[in-house]
Write an enzyme that holds these catalytic residues in place. Structure first.
Site, short mmCIF file in Angstrom:
data_model
loop_
_atom_site.label_atom_id
_atom_site.label_comp_id
_atom_site.label_asym_id
_atom_site.label_seq_id
_atom_site.Cartn_x
_atom_site.Cartn_y
_atom_site.Cartn_z
N GLU A 1 56.20 71.37 10.83
CA GLU A 1 57.12 72.28 11.54
C GLU A 1 58.34 72.62 10.70
OE1 GLU A 1 58.21 70.78 15.42
OE2 GLU A 1 56.18 70.11 15.88
N GLU B 1 56.36 62.73 18.89
CA GLU B 1 57.69 62.12 19.02
C GLU B 1 57.75 60.94 20.00
OE1 GLU B 1 60.50 65.24 19.88
OE2 GLU B 1 59.79 66.49 18.25
#
Ligand code: XIL
Length: 475
Positions: A395, A289
Site C-alpha cells: 500500500e 493490522e
C-alpha cells in the site's frame, strides 16, 4: 536474622529492574478492559487479555484475582500461542499463577466465571526462553534446536515484480483519465474499500457484491490481476458488528455475540467471500493490522470477542474455502526491524508451520519526513524471505506535507523514497508485488496536502513514477 532479611531484600531489588526492562515484564492489555493502578480488569465470560508476541519465552507468571460481589470462584483458561494451555482456578484473593509452555510466543487468558465477574490482573511477567538469558529472537520453526543454520545464499529473481495500485470504484466511474491511467500503467488491482467487510456484508448474513463484482469485471476484461483486500480487520467492519462491540466495551454489559457466534460470523464471512471469488482472485489479505507497534495484539472486536486465535481461524477458513488462493497477512509499520516486525515474524512463522500462509504485505505508508533507509527495508525483507513466503509492498504512498521546500524539492525527495523501496523489493527475489495506495494525487486517503502518489491530480507522472520503474527494474 537481620542479615538474612537484608539478603532477601537485595535479591528482590535486583530482580525488579530485570523484570521491568523486558527480561520480560510487559503490560497486559485487556480486550474489554479498564485499567486502574496498573491492575487490568477483564469483565464477563468471554473477554480476552491480549498477549504479547515476538520473542520466544518459556512461560508466564501473572498475579490474578476475581472481583465482584456475586463472584466467588472462576477459572481462567490460559492460552499459549492461541491454543488452550491449561485452566487455572482463580479465587477472590491475589495469587500468582504460573504457566509453563516451552517456546511460547503469545499468551492470553480468558475468564470463565459468571457474567458479572471481573478478573483483575496485576503483575504479569514473561519467563524468557533459556532461563535467565535474554529472551531469544523468534525462531522460524517451533521447537527447532537453538543452533542457527548457515544462511543459504539468497535465490535470484526469476520474474519481474508485479506493479499494482489500489483503485476506488467511485473514481473509476467519475474522473475522466482515471481508468485510462490505471490501465496503461499497472497490472494488478486492489480494491481500496469495496471488498472490506462493511461493504460486502452490510447486514448480518446478507452480502452485497454489486460494487466488488464491478471492479472484478473491470480487472478481468482488461487482463489485470486482482489482489483481494481484506477479509478480517478490526476497522471498516459493518456497524452491526463494530457498534455492538463498542457498546459492550463501554458498559461491560452483555456481550452482543458469544464467542461461538462471533467465530461463526468470521468463518461465514471469510468462506463466503473467498469462495465467491475463487476463480478471479489469486491472493487475499486474510487478516489486516492485528498487532500494535509494541508487538502485542491490537484490541478490537475480533480480539475482544474471540481471542488472539481469531487470526488462525480466519486463515483456516480461507484455506478451506479456496485452497488455491495465496493467503497473506498485511501489516502497517512493520517495514523495518523493531518490536512490530518481530511480532509479525513470529505470527507468520506460526501460521507457516501450519501451512496456512503464503505471503506477507508491508503496507509502506511513509511520511517523507521520516523515511526508512534502503538497507533497513531490504534487510527486513530478507529476514521474512527466510520464512519461504512471498513478500509484497502492499500500500505504498509517501506523504510530502511535512517536509519543507518547493514542489520540485519535495517531489525529488518523494521519488528518492519510492525508488529506494522499489530497489529493496527488487533486490529480494521473494518480493513479488509492489502496489501503491491509489496512483493519482486526485484520489488519496491522506487528503489534499499529502500529494503522496506517483501521478499528479491531472494524471501526469511525477518524478516518483520513473523512480519506481527504475527501482523495480533493478537500476
Ligand atoms: C483506507 C482507504 O484508503 C480509505 O479510503 C478508507 O477511508 C480507510 O481505509 N491500511 C489499509 C487500508 O489496510 O485498507 C486503508 O485504506 C489504509 C491503511
Amino acid at each position: 536474622m537481620l542479615r538474612l532479611a537484608l539478603i532477601v531484600l537485595l535479591v528482590l531489588l535486583a530482580a525488579v529492574p530485570a523484570l521491568a526492562e523486558g527480561r520480560g515484564a510487559v503490560p497486559l492489555r485487556a480486550g474489554a478492559a479498564g485499567q486502574k493502578d496498573a491492575v487490568q480488569t477483564v469483565r464477563g465470560g468471554t473477554a480476552a487479555v491480549a498477549p504479547t508476541r515476538g520473542a520466544a519465552f518459556d512461560g508466564v507468571t501473572a498475579r490474578m484475582r476475581l472481583a465482584g460481589r456475586r463472584c466467588r470462584r472462576g477459572a481462567v483458561v490460559a492460552l499459549a500461542d492461541g491454543r488452550r494451555a491449561g485452566v487455572r482456578r482463580v479465587g477472590t484473593r491475589w495469587r500468582t499463577h504460573r504457566l509453563r509452555a516451552r517456546g511460547t510466543r503469545s499468551f492470553g487468558v480468558r475468564l470463565r466465571a459468571p457474567a458479572r465477574c471481573s478478573l483483575l490482573v496485576g503483575r504479569f511477567a514473561l519467563l524468557p526462553a533459556g532461563g535467565e538469558r535474554e529472551a531469544a529472537a523468534p525462531a522460524p520453526a517451533g521447537d527447532a534446536p537453538a543452533e542457527a543454520p548457515a544462511p543459504a545464499p539468497a535465490p535470484a529473481r526469476t520474474a519481474p515484480v508485479v506493479l499494482g495500485a489500489a483503485v476506488d470504484a467511485a473514481s473509476l466511474d467519475g474522473a475522466p483519465g482515471y481508468a485510462g491511467t490505471f490501465l496503461a500503467n499497472f497490472s494488478s488491482l486492489t480494491a481500496e474499500n469495496e471488498m472490506k467487510m462493511e461493504a460486502l456484508q452490510p447486514r448480518p448474513g446478507q452480502y452485497d457484491f454489486k460494487v466488488a463484482d464491478r471492479l472484478v469485471a473491470f480487472a478481468k476484461t482488461n487482463g489485470k490481476r486482482i489482489h483481494g483486500h481484506v477479509l478480517i480487520w478490526n476497522q471498516q467492519a459493518p456497524r452491526w458488528l463494530s457498534e455492538a462491540s463498542a457498546l459492550e466495551q463501554l458498559t461491560g454489559e452483555g456481550a452482543p455475540y458469544s464467542r461461538d457466534e462471533l467465530l461463526a460470523i468470521l468463518r461465514d464471512h471469510v468462506s463466503t467471500v473467498t469462495a465467491r471469488y475463487a476463480e478471479d482472485i489469486g491472493h487475499w489479505d486474510v487478516v489486516n493490522e492485528a498487532l500494535t507497534p509494541d508487538g502485542s495484539y491490537k484490541p478490537g472486536l475480533w480480539l475482544d470477542g474471540i481471542g488472539p486465535e481469531y487470526v488462525t481461524e480466519a486463515f483456516r477458513a480461507a484455506r478451506a474455502a479456496d485452497p488455491d488462493a495465496k493467503l497473506c497477512y498485511n501489516e502497517i509499520g512493520a517495514e523495518v526491524a523493531g518490536p512490530l516486525a518481530d511480532a509479525v515474524f513470529g505470527l507468520v512463522a506460526d501460521l507457516r508451520r501450519e501451512g496456512l500462509i503464503d505471503c506477507v504485505g508491508f503496507q509502506m505508508h511513509v511520511s517523507a519526513a521520516t523515511p526508512p533507509s534502503q538497507d533497513a527495508v531490504r534487510q527486513n525483507l530478507e529476514r521474512f524471505a527466510t520464512l519461504g513466503v512471498e513478500l509484497h509492498v502492499s500500500e505504498m504512498d509517501v506523504d510530502v506535507s511535512k517536509i519543507a521546500g518547493d514542489d520540485a524539492t519535495r517531489f525529488a525527495e518523494q521519488a528518492r523514497i519510492f525508488g529506494l523501496v522499489a530497489r529493496a523489493c527488487h533486490a529480494v527475489a521473494a518480493c513479488t508485488r509492489f502496489t501503491t495506495w491509489g496512483f493519482t494525487d486526485a484520489s488519496t486517503w491522506l487528503g489534499e496536502t499529502a500529494r503522496p502518489l506517483p501521478f499528479d491530480g491531472a494524471f501526469q507522472p511525477k518524478p516518483a513514477w520513473n523512480a519506481i520503474l527504475a527501482g523495480l527494474s533493478g537500476s
